[in-house]
Write a protein that holds these residues in place. Structure first.
Motif, PDB file in Angstrom:
ATOM      1  N   ARG A   1      10.016  -4.888  -2.701  1.00 18.56           N
ATOM      2  CA  ARG A   1       9.361  -3.888  -1.847  1.00 18.56           C
ATOM      3  C   ARG A   1       9.737  -2.491  -2.301  1.00 18.56           C
ATOM      4  O   ARG A   1      10.898  -2.215  -2.578  1.00 18.56           O
ATOM      5  CB  ARG A   1       9.783  -4.101  -0.404  1.00 18.56           C
ATOM      6  CG  ARG A   1       9.148  -3.133   0.595  1.00 18.56           C
ATOM      7  CD  ARG A   1       9.372  -3.635   1.990  1.00 18.56           C
ATOM      8  NE  ARG A   1       8.857  -2.722   2.987  1.00 18.56           N
ATOM      9  CZ  ARG A   1       8.380  -3.103   4.165  1.00 18.56           C
ATOM     10  NH1 ARG A   1       8.329  -4.378   4.457  1.00 18.56           N
ATOM     11  NH2 ARG A   1       7.950  -2.225   5.038  1.00 18.56           N
TER      12      ARG A   1
ATOM     13  N   ASN B   1       9.155   1.471  -0.987  1.00 21.38           N
ATOM     14  CA  ASN B   1       8.626   2.367   0.045  1.00 21.38           C
ATOM     15  C   ASN B   1       8.298   3.721  -0.560  1.00 21.38           C
ATOM     16  O   ASN B   1       9.147   4.353  -1.186  1.00 21.38           O
ATOM     17  CB  ASN B   1       9.651   2.548   1.167  1.00 21.38           C
ATOM     18  CG  ASN B   1       9.926   1.237   1.871  1.00 21.38           C
ATOM     19  OD1 ASN B   1       9.001   0.580   2.322  1.00 21.38           O
ATOM     20  ND2 ASN B   1      11.180   0.837   1.909  1.00 21.38           N
TER      21      ASN B   1
ATOM     22  N   LYS C   1      -0.140  -0.895   3.199  1.00 25.72           N
ATOM     23  CA  LYS C   1       0.654  -1.849   2.433  1.00 25.72           C
ATOM     24  C   LYS C   1      -0.187  -2.398   1.286  1.00 25.72           C
ATOM     25  O   LYS C   1      -1.277  -2.923   1.502  1.00 25.72           O
ATOM     26  CB  LYS C   1       1.138  -2.989   3.340  1.00 25.72           C
ATOM     27  CG  LYS C   1       2.042  -2.514   4.469  1.00 25.72           C
ATOM     28  CD  LYS C   1       2.320  -3.614   5.476  1.00 25.72           C
ATOM     29  CE  LYS C   1       3.382  -4.552   4.993  1.00 25.72           C
ATOM     30  NZ  LYS C   1       3.772  -5.526   6.052  1.00 25.72           N
TER      31      LYS C   1
ATOM     32  N   SER D   1      -0.019   3.212   8.334  1.00 28.25           N
ATOM     33  CA  SER D   1       0.771   2.552   7.309  1.00 28.25           C
ATOM     34  C   SER D   1      -0.162   1.792   6.376  1.00 28.25           C
ATOM     35  O   SER D   1      -1.051   1.073   6.825  1.00 28.25           O
ATOM     36  CB  SER D   1       1.762   1.576   7.952  1.00 28.25           C
ATOM     37  OG  SER D   1       2.404   0.815   6.954  1.00 28.25           O
TER      38      SER D   1
ATOM     39  N   GLY E   1       0.057  -5.160  -1.328  1.00 30.59           N
ATOM     40  CA  GLY E   1       0.888  -6.340  -1.498  1.00 30.59           C
ATOM     41  C   GLY E   1       0.622  -7.120  -2.768  1.00 30.59           C
ATOM     42  O   GLY E   1      -0.533  -7.378  -3.127  1.00 30.59           O
TER      43      GLY E   1
ATOM     44  N   VAL F   1       4.732   0.252   0.227  1.00 33.92           N
ATOM     45  CA  VAL F   1       4.481   0.623   1.618  1.00 33.92           C
ATOM     46  C   VAL F   1       4.485   2.143   1.723  1.00 33.92           C
ATOM     47  O   VAL F   1       5.449   2.800   1.329  1.00 33.92           O
ATOM     48  CB  VAL F   1       5.550   0.032   2.558  1.00 33.92           C
ATOM     49  CG1 VAL F   1       5.254   0.431   3.998  1.00 33.92           C
ATOM     50  CG2 VAL F   1       5.588  -1.480   2.434  1.00 33.92           C
TER      51      VAL F   1
ATOM     52  N   GLU G   1       5.469  -4.998  -3.550  1.00 36.67           N
ATOM     53  CA  GLU G   1       4.734  -4.570  -2.368  1.00 36.67           C
ATOM     54  C   GLU G   1       5.066  -3.099  -2.146  1.00 36.67           C
ATOM     55  O   GLU G   1       6.238  -2.734  -2.035  1.00 36.67           O
ATOM     56  CB  GLU G   1       5.131  -5.382  -1.137  1.00 36.67           C
ATOM     57  CG  GLU G   1       4.426  -4.892   0.131  1.00 36.67           C
ATOM     58  CD  GLU G   1       4.905  -5.604   1.385  1.00 36.67           C
ATOM     59  OE1 GLU G   1       6.133  -5.729   1.571  1.00 36.67           O
ATOM     60  OE2 GLU G   1       4.047  -6.025   2.183  1.00 36.67           O
TER      61      GLU G   1
END
Length: 814
Positions: A607, A609, A113, A111, A115, A50, A48
């Motif tokens: 995840r 970022n 995302k 934001s 996924g 972000v 994922e």
């Protein structure tokens, strides 16, 4: 647990965002930006990604789609909670999903995302938004693609959603950016300027009404991409009628035609020839730690706070005698020079300047709400309309709360706002000016603060426009429903925008008109525009989306200021318009789920970022903040000394309100921070270089003033507008006091002679800085004329001879 972007960890995990391609199309004063974000998962497990990033605060995000292999998914706008639940459900069932949402606290932070991107898979995300381009005081249209995301300061004790952010130096941002722009207008494009390096402007047609430009090679993520677009004869009123969406219900905003009217009111010359000699001028100056940063790389000795001090010098010298003024400064707390506004004279001006010279960036965080509340609590002064000037680098988390406060007090003042440096929040700066009936300016790149501020002072000195009304003259059966908030401020030559929904049958050959009436300095005036009702071709619903954005922002503001959060009616209306128009809001989000993949993506998801370049991250904050940050929440322990070695990673808490839960949270801070050993040596070098360039305050106060002879001359001027004949003045003129005294005509007193010499020097040698000294020279000329001094012509002639100039008396305003 703190999740770090791969680039920041010792494991050197790859960053999934590979590149951003941004294509801008500008039609007159409306801009459409299409950004394509290309992702690639080179890891052996699904991930994922972000990415938290800024957008212009007044932009209407109107399209979001994803391309995975041959599958193309167009996202839908849905109520935010529903969209978040669908996203979570998709991930838990192994499906790919994409979510785009706006911050609850500031409309310029989004934001994205991505996924459950499978191992080895690529995805291309397409994001589109439209925005109106603001007219600058020099008639340029400003577009800004924010590349810099500064930490937003959240006031102590405030509760709010937040977001996980990772920041790295510009040189280490691992994804590329390409940017190109196409500009078209009914009028020729005269030039395009930028704070970044551009390739040469290319004209597409012979009449130069269409042009293209690209970002030059070697651009780094250390600045926003700012374009200033200039047209010939820019002050031309216009109206664009756009046909409704064929599939939309007639009678709805998207189903009916919408007209966008641009008016440029021209005030009578008789009114403009005499600027107001009254008013209460309140200056609110940011003194948070980040104001100690440099203004730009070309002038390393000039910091934001030193430029602000020079600006206050110019402002104080340019004020008219008899007005009232006060200066406030703020950080984690606020200060004022006088308990309440005082009358402007020689004594109060000198007292204020003495305190301005001692101002440093030492007040901690950026708590702007409290000083604003205090200013608004002060009683207004009869026959002296209040003009508020706000200077800030715009890094606050409670943007909507601040703009709502300005709106609440809009009837008692005009607000002029200035965003200083890269990453200043456009939502805050534009929002304060819009709600306060004033004008916004941004000072970036190599811009000098002083000319832009003096342009706004000219606006502030214009008389307030009252009794503004809008009326329509349309064919029989056609009516206009105005979608824009009422016009509350009109300035000479500045654009006023009106959106209106047209209902009823109309012939495309028919004409209509709109008239704006207002009262100016006791005189009734009006501006009228005739337009054809035939819809424009190939407008692509741009006008409808801008109108929808206007309605949504207005309703969101009303929902907040009326404190009706418990009443769901307003929220339902916002969601309905947002879903219908496909334009984002604080109550909705874009959601896309790939249901065509056939089988679920297997394996535990990790995840990643995406790092965002931060111009002033925590790495530099301990060098800027010389006051204790008790209320800011920054950790003061010795462990964090030299926070240049830190990455800005805040833990994200999953709340019902969405993913914005670790950055905008209570006491927005650097408490939850991990060291990044990879960065420590490089950041230490940055810190050392910075410390080497920052002198003690006693040496830096007035550094710019000492080098800039214009500011030196300005500092010697009296509040009345006159100058004294002394050695300091002679030195600025490049003469000795004896030389100046010897050249003085016999019948003229020394003060008049000194003031005429100052005017000759300014007009003869410093015309390139005229915007900065024009108002104070007008004040000087008025003072000279009021003395009824003999032999003014002889003085000008003698002054020209002494200074080797050839100025005419009329050119000096005499």
């Amino acid at each position: 647990m703190v999740n770090c972007c791969g680039l920041v960890t010792d494991n050197k995990e790859p960053v999934p965002l590979k590149g951003i391609d941004a294509q801008l199309e500008v039609k007159d004063h409306v801009a459409t930006l299409v950004s394509t974000l290309n992702y690639e998962n080179k890891e052996d497990k699904p991930l994922e990604a972000v990415f938290v990033f800024p957008l212009p605060g007044d932009a209407a995000v109107c399209h979001f789609s994803a391309q995975i292999g041959k599958t193309h998914i167009v996202a839908e706008v849905k109520e935010k909670q529903q969209a978040q639940e669908e996203y979570d459900d998709a991930l838990s069932s192994g499906q790919q999903a994409f979510l785009l949402e706006e911050s609850d606290e500031s409309p310029d932070i989004f934001s994205l995302k991505v996924g459950r991107l499978p191992p080895g898979e690529s995805a291309s995300i397409r994001l589109e938004y439209v925005t109106e381009l603001a007219v600058q005081a020099d008639d340029g249209l400003r577009f800004c693609l924010p590349a810099v995301l500064n930490p937003r300061y959240q006031p102590q004790g405030s509760e709010g959603p937040s977001v996980q952010v990772t920041s790295v130096p510009a040189s280490l941002v691992p994804y590329s950016l390409s940017f190109s722009a196409r500009v078209s207008s009914p009028r020729p494009v005269s030039k395009i300027e930028s704070s970044c390096s551009l390739e040469p402007l290319q004209y597409i047609n012979a009449d130069q009404t269409q042009a293209t430009v690209k970002l030059g090679g070697g651009h780094k993520f250390d600045r926003d991409i700012e374009l200033l677009i200039y047209y010939k004869d820019t002050h031309q009123p216009s109206a664009v009628v756009e046909a409704g969406q064929a599939s939309a219900k007639p009678g709805s905003l998207m189903g009916d035609p919408v007209v966008m009217v641009s008016l440029y009111p021209e005030f009578p010359q008789s009114v403009m020839s005499s600027l107001a000699a009254c008013g209460e001028f309140v200056f609110l100056m940011d003194r948070s730690g980040s104001m100690g940063d440099r203004m730009n790389n070309s002038a390393p000795q000039e910091t934001r706070i030193s430029s602000a001090r020079d600006t206050l010098l110019l402002l104080l010298k340019s004020l008219p005698m008899g007005c009232y003024f006060n200066i406030y400064s703020f950080g984690s707390s606020f200060e004022h020079i006088f308990p309440k506004s005082v009358e402007y004279n020689e004594k109060t001006m000198k007292e204020a300047l003495e305190k301005v010279e001692k101002m440093q960036s030492n007040l901690g965080g950026t708590e702007i709400l409290q000083p604003l509340e205090h200013i608004y609590s002060q009683a207004c002064i009869l026959k002296h309309p209040r003009q508020l000037f706000v200077f800030t680098d715009g890094e606050v988390g409670n943007t909507k709360e601040v703009t709502d406060l300005v709106k609440k007090n809009a009837g008692s003042h005009r607000c002029f706002s200035f965003g200083i440096g890269e990453g200043a929040s456009s939502a805050l700066i534009n929002g304060m000016a819009k709600e306060g009936g004033g004008h916004a300016q941004f000072i970036t790149g190599a811009d000098r603060m002083q000319p832009k501020v003096m342009q706004s002072l000219k606006f502030a000195l214009q008389p307030s426009v009252a009794d503004i009304s809008v009326s329509w003259d349309l064919p029989k059966g056609v009516s206009a429903t105005v979608l824009s908030p009422p016009i509350t401020a009109i300035f000479q030559g500045q654009r006023s925008l009106i959106y209106a929904q047209l209902t009823g049958p109309s012939s495309e050959a028919a004409d209509g008109s709109v008239t704006v009436k207002y009262s100016l300095a006791g005189h009734s005036s009006q501006n009228q525009l005739h337009f054809n009702l035939k819809p424009a071709e190939d407008s692509g619903l741009t006008v409808h989306r801008l109108a929808a954005c206007t309605v949504i922002r207005s309703m969101e503001s009303e929902e907040r200021t009326q404190k009706i959060n418990q009443d769901e009616e307003m929220k339902k209306k916002v969601v309905e318009i947002s879903v219908q128009s496909g334009v984002s809001s604080c109550f909705t989000a874009f959601i896309a789920v790939n249901k065509d993949s056939g089988e679920a993506v297997q394996g535990p998801m990790v995840r990643r970022n995406i790092p965002t370049e931060m111009y002033r991250i925590c790495a530099l904050m301990d060098m800027s903040y010389s006051a204790p940050l008790r209320s800011s929440g920054f950790d003061q322990s010795p462990t964090y000394e030299g926070s240049a070695a830190k990455s800005f990673n805040l833990a994200s808490k999953k709340k019902k309100g969405g993913i914005f839960s670790g950055w905008f949270g209570k006491k927005s801070s650097c408490k939850k921070i991990e060291r990044a050993p990879n960065f420590s040596s490089e950041y230490s070098e940055i810190g050392s270089a910075r410390l080497a360039t920052e002198l003690p305050h006693s040496l830096t106060v007035g550094v710019q003033s000492q080098k800039d002879p214009v500011l030196q001359l300005v500092s010697l001027q009296n509040a009345s507008g006159s100058w004294m004949l002394d050695e300091a003045l002679a030195a600025v003129l490049g003469k000795t006091k004896e030389e100046v005294e010897k050249a003085k005509p016999e019948l003229v007193n020394s003060e008049v002679w000194a003031s005429i010499l100052a005017l000759i020097w300014l007009h003869g040698f410093k015309m390139d800085a005229k915007e900065e000294w024009e108002l104070l020279s007008m004040k000087a000329a008025s003072w000279i004329k009021a003395q009824n001094a003999p032999c003014v012509s002889e003085c000008v002639e003698a002054g020209n001879k002494l200074l080797h100039c050839s100025m005419k008396k009329e050119a000096l305003g005499l």
